[in-house]
Design a protein around this motif. Sequence first.
Motif, PDB file in Angstrom:
ATOM      1  N   ARG A   1       0.821  -1.206   0.000  1.00 64.03           N
ATOM      2  CA  ARG A   1       0.000   0.000   0.000  1.00 64.03           C
ATOM      3  C   ARG A   1       0.864   1.269   0.000  1.00 64.03           C
ATOM      4  N   LYS A   2       1.912   1.253   0.833  1.00 70.87           N
ATOM      5  CA  LYS A   2       2.788   2.423   0.896  1.00 70.87           C
ATOM      6  C   LYS A   2       3.465   2.676  -0.438  1.00 70.87           C
ATOM      7  N   ARG A   3       3.864   1.595  -1.129  1.00 72.82           N
ATOM      8  CA  ARG A   3       4.521   1.755  -2.437  1.00 72.82           C
ATOM      9  C   ARG A   3       3.561   2.394  -3.432  1.00 72.82           C
ATOM     10  N   ALA A   4       2.320   1.926  -3.471  1.00 72.02           N
ATOM     11  CA  ALA A   4       1.341   2.480  -4.400  1.00 72.02           C
ATOM     12  C   ALA A   4       1.079   3.952  -4.094  1.00 72.02           C
TER      13      ALA A   4
ATOM     14  N   SER B   1      -1.475   5.221 -13.968  1.00 71.43           N
ATOM     15  CA  SER B   1      -0.081   4.784 -14.061  1.00 71.43           C
ATOM     16  C   SER B   1       0.320   3.963 -12.841  1.00 71.43           C
ATOM     17  N   ALA B   2      -0.100   4.411 -11.645  1.00 68.38           N
ATOM     18  CA  ALA B   2       0.228   3.672 -10.430  1.00 68.38           C
ATOM     19  C   ALA B   2      -0.443   2.298 -10.442  1.00 68.38           C
ATOM     20  N   SER B   3      -1.649   2.250 -10.986  1.00 68.46           N
ATOM     21  CA  SER B   3      -2.360   0.971 -11.078  1.00 68.46           C
ATOM     22  C   SER B   3      -1.639   0.003 -12.015  1.00 68.46           C
TER      23      SER B   3
ATOM     24  N   GLN C   1      -5.974   6.536  -0.379  1.00 69.51           N
ATOM     25  CA  GLN C   1      -5.721   7.971  -0.283  1.00 69.51           C
ATOM     26  C   GLN C   1      -6.741   8.637   0.633  1.00 69.51           C
ATOM     27  N   ALA C   2      -8.007   8.247   0.491  1.00 68.13           N
ATOM     28  CA  ALA C   2      -9.069   8.857   1.283  1.00 68.13           C
ATOM     29  C   ALA C   2      -8.921   8.540   2.761  1.00 68.13           C
ATOM     30  N   CYS C   3      -8.388   7.349   3.047  1.00 67.59           N
ATOM     31  CA  CYS C   3      -8.256   6.924   4.436  1.00 67.59           C
ATOM     32  C   CYS C   3      -7.005   7.492   5.104  1.00 67.59           C
ATOM     33  N   ILE C   4      -6.071   7.972   4.304  1.00 72.03           N
ATOM     34  CA  ILE C   4      -4.804   8.547   4.781  1.00 72.03           C
ATOM     35  C   ILE C   4      -3.919   7.503   5.441  1.00 72.03           C
TER      36      ILE C   4
ATOM     37  N   SER D   1      -9.474   1.979  -7.848  1.00 73.84           N
ATOM     38  CA  SER D   1     -10.396   2.206  -6.731  1.00 73.84           C
ATOM     39  C   SER D   1      -9.739   1.896  -5.392  1.00 73.84           C
ATOM     40  N   ALA D   2      -8.905   0.853  -5.349  1.00 73.93           N
ATOM     41  CA  ALA D   2      -8.226   0.509  -4.093  1.00 73.93           C
ATOM     42  C   ALA D   2      -7.252   1.615  -3.699  1.00 73.93           C
ATOM     43  N   ILE D   3      -6.461   2.103  -4.677  1.00 70.55           N
ATOM     44  CA  ILE D   3      -5.489   3.157  -4.374  1.00 70.55           C
ATOM     45  C   ILE D   3      -6.214   4.426  -3.941  1.00 70.55           C
ATOM     46  N   ARG D   4      -7.321   4.747  -4.620  1.00 74.69           N
ATOM     47  CA  ARG D   4      -8.081   5.949  -4.259  1.00 74.69           C
ATOM     48  C   ARG D   4      -8.630   5.835  -2.843  1.00 74.69           C
ATOM     49  N   SER D   5      -9.131   4.635  -2.478  1.00 81.53           N
ATOM     50  CA  SER D   5      -9.680   4.459  -1.135  1.00 81.53           C
ATOM     51  C   SER D   5      -8.594   4.609  -0.077  1.00 81.53           C
TER      52      SER D   5
END
Length: 248
Positions: A7-10, A22-24, A38-41, A32-36
Amino acid sequence: MYDMATRKRALSLVAQGLSLNSASKETGISRSAIRSWQACIEPLPRIAGAPMRDTPADPAAYAYLLGLYLGDGCLSEHPHGGHQLRVACADAWPGLIDECRTAITKVHPQSKVYSLQRQGYVSVTSYNRSWPVLFPQHAPGKKHLRQIALQPWQQSIVGEFPWGFIRGLVHSDGCRITNWTTRLIGGARKRYEYPRYFFTNKSDDIRRMFTDALDAVGVAWKHPNAWNISVARRASVALMDAHVGPKY
């Protein structure tokens, strides 16, 4: 589920200026996983002992809602960011629809709850950025085609409120029915009826969660075929009636 290093790498790739696309592509993780995350910090899983950013306001209601989610629930991306929690509840059970709405409100009081009528069912829906944190089982693909496991904090809640969890699973993918057979009594054949519970789910992991919870409360069960769990012994049915009951 992804470990913290993944998760930290993404998130670091996005922080360096890469787009979500690009990250995906770089990591093989859905946008959607990466965005979630980000939202959770501070995404789960967390360091042992550290508080979560969002926790269920009512753990007992969460145990029930978790059962509903694993059976008939899903998370979907909202067009303006965040996620929608959706639980499909059949029109035949208006009491279930009301209980689902109540459980969502108790778990996250700040979230509004909507009932969207569909053909044959109501989609009980709520929007909040916290849902991926509260339901970390969310991931691309159908539940029965991927691994489903509870986080330690979820397992702790289920351990404290096993009947709520069982009730949610039965209300989503289970039922209480009355079977019948005939017996020869005093030379005459008489009809004999007996109730039983069934739980049906294609996911081996979710069926195992159900049977683990049944074991914890002393309910005897059988596995009659690939996807079904049956509770038929009189004492166990009585326990289920006392704590679960039929849908309504």
